[in-house]
Design an enzyme around this catalytic site. Structure first.
Site, mmCIF file in Angstrom:
data_model
loop_
_atom_site.group_PDB
_atom_site.id
_atom_site.type_symbol
_atom_site.label_atom_id
_atom_site.label_comp_id
_atom_site.label_asym_id
_atom_site.label_seq_id
_atom_site.Cartn_x
_atom_site.Cartn_y
_atom_site.Cartn_z
ATOM 1 N N LYS A 173 0.864 -1.175 0.000
ATOM 2 C CA LYS A 173 0.000 0.000 0.000
ATOM 3 C C LYS A 173 0.902 1.226 0.000
ATOM 4 O O LYS A 173 1.459 1.598 1.016
ATOM 5 C CB LYS A 173 -0.906 -0.010 1.242
ATOM 6 C CG LYS A 173 -2.222 0.775 1.089
ATOM 7 C CD LYS A 173 -2.076 2.262 0.925
ATOM 8 C CE LYS A 173 -1.722 2.955 2.222
ATOM 9 N NZ LYS A 173 -1.654 4.465 2.038
ATOM 10 N N GLU A 248 10.440 1.528 10.533
ATOM 11 C CA GLU A 248 11.380 2.646 10.576
ATOM 12 C C GLU A 248 10.538 3.900 10.678
ATOM 13 O O GLU A 248 9.800 4.252 9.754
ATOM 14 C CB GLU A 248 12.264 2.691 9.333
ATOM 15 C CG GLU A 248 13.376 3.730 9.457
ATOM 16 C CD GLU A 248 13.508 4.609 8.250
ATOM 17 O OE1 GLU A 248 13.550 5.844 8.440
ATOM 18 O OE2 GLU A 248 13.570 4.099 7.127
ATOM 19 N N CYS A 282 14.131 11.164 6.598
ATOM 20 C CA CYS A 282 14.043 10.734 7.995
ATOM 21 C C CYS A 282 15.376 10.876 8.718
ATOM 22 O O CYS A 282 15.408 10.997 9.944
ATOM 23 C CB CYS A 282 13.546 9.292 8.070
ATOM 24 S SG CYS A 282 14.535 8.122 7.107
ATOM 25 N N GLU A 386 9.460 16.254 15.350
ATOM 26 C CA GLU A 386 9.958 16.105 13.988
ATOM 27 C C GLU A 386 9.219 17.063 13.062
ATOM 28 O O GLU A 386 7.993 16.991 12.935
ATOM 29 C CB GLU A 386 9.764 14.660 13.510
ATOM 30 C CG GLU A 386 10.339 14.415 12.132
ATOM 31 C CD GLU A 386 10.150 12.985 11.652
ATOM 32 O OE1 GLU A 386 11.056 12.463 10.982
ATOM 33 O OE2 GLU A 386 9.100 12.388 11.952
#
Length: 482
Positions: A173, A248, A282, A386
Site C-alpha cells: 500500500k 522505521e 528521515c 519532527e
C-alpha cells in the site's frame, strides 16, 4: 488524464467501489492523475492472490532462478530510469537531479543487492553427542508493505526486494500522496514475476486500504516506514494477528560538531543533511549542536552556504536544488513549526517564510525557504518534534558530556552525526549516542549490508543485509538423532 489502478493477481484493476482521488503535483498544484481508491475488498483480493502464489511456482522456485528474476527487475527499472525519475519528481516535489542521481539508481540497486547477498548467507549446523542439528530458512509468508511519500521508490524497493528475495509474496500500500512510481514498479515486476507474487493496492491509511492490510488475518508480517504515530496505529491493528513487525519511524536527529572538526567539510555536508529533498528525509540532521569556540563561525558559514548554493525552484529544472514540499497539508504543518519557533523567541538567520520570486506556473505550489534558526530552548516545540521540512536549529555546547546529554534528550533515536578529528571523541560519542545509525565525519553514506533502523520511538527491528533476511524469513531447527 492518467488513471492509476491496483495490481492484483497480475491484472491492473479499478476499485469495486468506483471511488477515485486526485494525484496532485505539489509544485504546480495541478492534478496529474486520477487514482483508484482501494479498500477492504481490494486488500482481500490481493492477499488472497498473494497467499495462492506462495503455493504456486514461486513457492518452489530454485533460489538461483528467483534471484535471476530479481536482477531482471533491477534491469527493468534501469531501462525506464528517466520515466521513474520524472514520475518521482512530479509526484513528490523532489528535484529531478536528486531523483536521477539517488532515488532511481538506489531503487534499482536494492534489487541487485538482495538478489546477490542472500545467495551467500549460511545457516548454522551444530553437532551433539549422537545427534546433528541444522537450520533452514523459509519465507515468512505474505508481507504487507506500507511505504512512505518522501522517497517512494527507494524506500518501497528497500522492502520489496528483500521480501521477494526471501521467497515471500507481497501486498503493498503506497502513500496516497505518491502513487506514480508504485504503478511503474508494478508494471516492471508484473512483466517478470508470476501473477500474485507482487500486488499493489492504492488508497488511504486509516479506515481504508492501510488499515485493512494491517488487520488482515492472512498477512504474516507488516513492514512500514513513516511517522511514529502512524506506526503505533499499525502496531495496534496488527496485534490481534501477532504479526511480525518491522518499523522505521520518525527522527529528530542530532548533528554534533566539535571545535576540532574539519569546518569546511562539516559545513558542506551539513548543508546537504539539512536540506536534501527539502528536509523531507528521515535521517536529516535537524538539531545541530556546535561547540562554542566555533559556534558563530559555523552559523555564519552555514547561512553563507545556503545563500550561495540552495536554489528553490521548479523540481523539473535540473538547476533547482530544492523543490516543493509534498503537499499543501504538509506545507501548513511545517509553517506551523516555523511560527511556533518565532513565538518561542528564536532568531531566524535565514528563511522562515514562503519562497518568493518563483515563476508564475509555480504560483499554486508549496515552497518554503531553507531556514536556519538559533536561540531555541530544549523544550520548544520546534526543537523536540519532527518537522520533516527545510528547517534546522543550531545550539551551542561546551563539553562532550553536555553534547551527549543534549543529543539524547529526545524520544527519537534514528540517526546521528559526529564531526571531530579526535578518535577518542568519535568512539565515545558513537558508543553513547542513543541512535540506530551514527556517522562520523560524513552523512548518509550507506552500505546496504549493514543494520538499519531506530531506537526508542524511531522504530522496531533492523533491516539491511542479513538483518532483512532475519525479518523476512522464518528460521527453524532440525535435530536428527544419529
Amino acid at each position: 488524464m492518467k488513471e492509476i489502478k491496483h495490481l492484483i493477481n497480475g491484472e491492473f484493476v479499478g476499485s469495486a467501489s468506483g471511488k477515485m482521488f486526485d494525484d496532485i503535483n505539489p509544485a504546480t498544484g495541478q492534478v496529474i492523475a486520477r487514482v483508484h481508491e482501494g479498500g477492504k475488498a481490494e486488500i482481500d483480493a490481493a492477499v488472497s492472490a498473494a497467499r495462492a502464489a506462495l503455493k504456486g511456482p514461486w513457492g518452489t522456485m530454485p533460489l538461483d532462478q528467483r534471484m535471476a528474476l530479481l536482477r531482471q527487475v533491477a534491469e527493468g527499472i534501469q531501462a525506464r530510469a528517466e520515466e521513474f525519475a520524472q514520475a518521482e519528481s512530479a509526484d513528490n516535489g523532489m528535484p529531478i537531479t536528486l531523483a536521477r542521481t539517488a532515488a532511481v539508481p538506489r531503487g534499482s540497486a536494492n534489487f541487485t543487492q538482495f538478489a546477490e547477498h542472500f545467495k551467500y548467507v549460511a545457516t548454522e549446523t551444530w553437532e551433539m553427542d549422537g545427534a546433528l542439528n541444522y537450520s533452514l530458512r523459509r519465507p515468512l509468508g505474505v508481507i504487507g508493505i506500507i511505504s512512505p511519500w518522501n522517497f517512494p521508490l527507494l524506500l518501497s524497493t528497500w522492502k520489496i526486494a528483500p521480501a521477494l528475495a526471501s521467497g515471500n509474496t507481497v501486498v503493498m500500500k503506497p502513500s496516497e500522496e505518491t502513487p506514480m512510481t508504485a504503478l511503474l514498479t508494478a508494471e516492471v515486476i508484473n512483466e517478470i514475476l508470476p501473477p500474485g507474487v507482487f500486488n499493489v493496492v492504492q488508497g488511504y491509511g486509516a479506515d481504508s486500504a492501510g488499515a485493512a492490510l494491517s488487520e488482515h488475518p492472512d498477512v504474516d508480517g507488516i513492514t512500514f516506514t513513516g511517522e511514529t504515530t502512524t506506526g503505533k496505529t499499525i502496531m495496534r491493528a496488527a496485534a490481534d494477528g501477532l504479526k511480525k513487525l518491522s518499523f522505521e519511524l520518525g527522527g529528530k536527529n542530532p548533528n554534533i560538531v566539535f571545535a576540532d572538526a574539519d569546518l569546511e567539510e562539516a559545513l558542506t555536508t551539513t548543508l546537504r543533511s539539512s536540506f536534501a529533498n527539502q528536509g523531507e528525509v528521515c535521517l536529516c540532521g535537524s538539531r545541530i549542536y556546535v561547540q562554542r569556540p566555533i559556534f558563530d563561525e559555523f552559523v555564519a558559514g552555514l547561512v553563507a552556504k545556503v545563500k550561495a548554493n540552495v536554489k528553490v525552484g521548479d523540481p523539473s529544472d535540473p538547476s533547482s536544488t530544492m523543490g516543493s514540499l509534498v503537499s499543501r497539508e504538509h506545507f501548513q504543518r511545517v509553517m506551523s513549526f516555523i511560527e511556533s519557533a518565532r513565538a518561542d523567541g528564536a532568531t531566524f538567520k535565514c528563511g522562515g517564510k514562503v519562497a518568493e520570486d518563483l515563476p508564475d506556473h509555480l504560483a499554486e505550489g508549496v515552497f518554503i525557504e531553507p531556514t536556519v534558526i538559533t536561540g531555541l530552548g530544549p523544550d520548544c516545540k520546534a526543537q523536540r518534534q519532527e518537522i520533516f521540512g527545510p528547517v534546522v536549529s543550531i545550539t551551542p555546547f561546551d563539553t562532550e558530556e553536555e553534547a551527549l546529554a543534549l543529543a539524547n534528550d529526545t524520544r527519537y533515536g534514528l540517526g546521528a552525526t559526529v564531526w571531530t578529528q579526535n578518535l577518542g571523541t568519535a568512539h565515545r560519542m558513537s558508543a553513547g549516542l542513543e541512535a540506530g545509525i551514527i556517522w562520523v565525519n560524513t552523512w548518509f553514506l550507506r552500505d546496504l549490508r549493514t543494520p538499519f533502523g531506530g531506537m526508542k520511538n524511531s522504530g522496531i527491528g533492523r533491516e539491511g543485509g542479513v538483518h532483512s533476511l532475519e525479518f523476512y524469513s522464518e528460521l527453524k531447527n532440525i535435530c536428527i538423532k544419529l
